[in-house]
Design a protein around this motif. Structure first.
Motif, PDB file in Angstrom:
ATOM      1  N   LYS A 323       1.063  -1.435  -0.003  1.00 58.08           N
ATOM      2  CA  LYS A 323       0.209   0.348   0.051  1.00 58.08           C
ATOM      3  C   LYS A 323       0.447   1.068   0.150  1.00 58.08           C
ATOM      4  O   LYS A 323       0.387   2.581  -0.247  1.00 58.08           O
ATOM      5  CB  LYS A 323      -1.048   0.099   1.459  1.00 58.08           C
ATOM      6  CG  LYS A 323      -2.317   1.059   1.164  1.00 58.08           C
ATOM      7  CD  LYS A 323      -3.290   1.054   2.302  1.00 58.08           C
ATOM      8  CE  LYS A 323      -4.123   2.502   2.192  1.00 58.08           C
ATOM      9  NZ  LYS A 323      -5.058   2.578   3.016  1.00 58.08           N
ATOM     10  N   GLU A 326       1.470   2.277  -3.152  1.00 58.74           N
ATOM     11  CA  GLU A 326       0.450   2.755  -4.280  1.00 58.74           C
ATOM     12  C   GLU A 326       0.002   4.144  -3.510  1.00 58.74           C
ATOM     13  O   GLU A 326      -0.633   5.444  -4.218  1.00 58.74           O
ATOM     14  CB  GLU A 326      -0.684   1.787  -3.518  1.00 58.74           C
ATOM     15  CG  GLU A 326      -0.417   0.435  -4.244  1.00 58.74           C
ATOM     16  CD  GLU A 326      -2.391  -0.674  -3.855  1.00 58.74           C
ATOM     17  OE1 GLU A 326      -3.016  -0.039  -2.080  1.00 58.74           O
ATOM     18  OE2 GLU A 326      -2.013  -1.448  -3.863  1.00 58.74           O
ATOM     19  N   ARG A 330       0.463   7.652  -5.515  1.00 58.98           N
ATOM     20  CA  ARG A 330      -1.155   8.436  -5.785  1.00 58.98           C
ATOM     21  C   ARG A 330      -0.588   9.831  -5.805  1.00 58.98           C
ATOM     22  O   ARG A 330      -1.550  10.306  -6.134  1.00 58.98           O
ATOM     23  CB  ARG A 330      -1.958   7.491  -4.519  1.00 58.98           C
ATOM     24  CG  ARG A 330      -2.966   8.626  -4.720  1.00 58.98           C
ATOM     25  CD  ARG A 330      -4.350   7.937  -4.117  1.00 58.98           C
ATOM     26  NE  ARG A 330      -4.859   6.548  -4.688  1.00 58.98           N
ATOM     27  CZ  ARG A 330      -4.269   5.820  -3.305  1.00 58.98           C
ATOM     28  NH1 ARG A 330      -3.853   5.880  -3.133  1.00 58.98           N
ATOM     29  NH2 ARG A 330      -5.114   4.502  -3.915  1.00 58.98           N
TER      30      ARG A 330
END
Length: 399
Positions: A323, A326, A330
């Protein structure tokens, strides 16, 4: 625990209005001739004249030098050093982004040395710095490079970059005033901000990390990740600018002492071959390098995610580290930076030459928690070109 050497700038002022401390700091050196190194854009924007005028009103002779450029080539450094030698200056002030401050450090130190700048480069130079040279005060106008608190001056070569590095390049005083960053445009705010975030992240995962640099790096990650989007979308957001200045400064101290690694090593060839800004080079590579080395530092990446507000406590380290990648993807996307090499019109045919230049950055690669060899570097560049996160074929032991 391994012995850690910690080096800090002798004196720093940081906070809204900190520039008011410039006069008293200059007075400590009783200079007759000051060389103020900056860039033509800041002069055109009117940022520099108030600074120079105030110094002149206090009775100092001030010469402006604006022949600096982003990602300065070696020739620019050679020209400035000779200018400084010929000018009889007794104080150097660097005002601007990382390039202007790096050049100011270089000029101040090498003005008192013989030979060319090339003679002192890390990878190929044969001469050693012998003394401190002229006193220097550094004033950043962006929140990103951390140059005001490091002993490094980065120069662009034909296809890559090299550095002059020594503690003699440390500023005598650094003045970090967030008010100077308000006029920075969104694209530059984004690139320099992700650069600062990269400094903090790479310092935290560095093999040379220690409890002091860890604390600075994690707080820098909290401040930058929590304020960068706001600073990009509303440059007048005072608190966002303050948080970015503190975060960048902390990240600079952290990476100066713990070092940066794979992201910077692979970013240097992008700047050298395609003249991408240092911040954008780091930004486009950050998720791909971190995705590739993830299995070597899952716990630390979970910590990074938590510092970014990702609530990693309820996730396993495996889930949190994924994560984290990720979230980095982002963030880069949210601040408007292209997230692939193709987005910069870099051809796939260049990946081999980028790899060959990346392999040469041994000083940086040595700090990676996962050793990165030629094959690894080529895979990462390919992933950054394709826009897909790659991982090693054989996962190393988890740390």
């Amino acid at each position: 625990m391994t012995l850690s050497k910690l080096v800090f700038t002798p004196l720093q002022y940081i906070g809204w209005g900190a520039l008011e401390q410039l006069g008293p700091e200059v007075a400590k050196f009783s200079p007759s001739r000051i060389l103020l190194i900056t860039d033509a854009i800041l002069e055109k924007l009117g940022v520099i004249e108030p600074i120079a005028s105030k110094l002149r009103q206090q009775g100092y002779g001030v010469t402006l030098y604006t022949d600096t450029v982003p990602e300065p080539p070696l020739a620019v450094g050679e020209q400035l050093v000779q200018y400084t030698r010929d000018g009889g200056f007794d104080l150097v002030i660097g005002v601007g982004g990382g390039s202007a401050m790096d050049l100011a450090k270089l000029a101040a130190v090498l003005a008192g040395h013989e030979g060319r700048v090339a003679d002192y480069l890390n990878l190929t130079g044969t001469r050693k710095l012998e003394h401190k040279g002229l006193p220097k005060i550094l004033i950043p106008t962006t929140s990103g490079t951390g140059s005001e608190v490091t002993n490094i001056s980065v120069l662009s070569l034909a296809t890559t970059k090299d550095v002059v590095t020594h503690d003699y390049l440390m500023a005598d005083a650094a003045i970090v005033d967030p008010q100077l960053t308000v006029s920075v445009p969104p694209r530059v705010t984004a690139a320099t901000g992700v650069d600062a975030l990269t400094h903090a992240i790479e310092a935290y995962i560095s093999v040379n990390a220690n409890p002091t640099t860890d604390g600075l790096a994690l707080q820098a990650i909290r401040l930058i990740s929590g304020s960068l989007r706001r600073a990009v979308h509303d440059g007048q957001d005072r608190q966002a600018r303050i948080d970015m200045s503190y975060g960048s400064n902390m990240a600079g101290i952290a990476f100066f002492n713990a070092g940066v690694a794979g992201v910077h090593a692979l970013a240097y060839p992008l700047g050298g071959q395609f003249h991408l800004s240092h911040g954008e080079s780091n930004a486009v590579l950050l998720p791909y390098v971190m995705g590739y080395i993830r299995s070597s530092c899952r716990k630390r990446m979970a910590d990074i995610l938590q510092a970014m507000g990702g609530y990693a406590s309820y996730l396993s380290e495996e889930e949190a580290s994924r994560k984290c990648v990720e979230e980095l993807e982002r963030l880069v996307k949210d601040v408007g930076i292209p997230n692939t090499l193709r987005g910069y019109q870099i051809p796939e045919s260049a990946l081999d030459s980028l790899t060959e230049d990346g392999v040469q950055q041994k000083r940086l690669l040595a700090r990676s928690p996962l050793p990165l060899h030629r094959e690894d570097i080529r895979i990462i560049y390919q992933a950054a070109y394709d826009g897909t996160v790659a991982e090693p074929k054989t996962a190393p032991p988890v740390s």
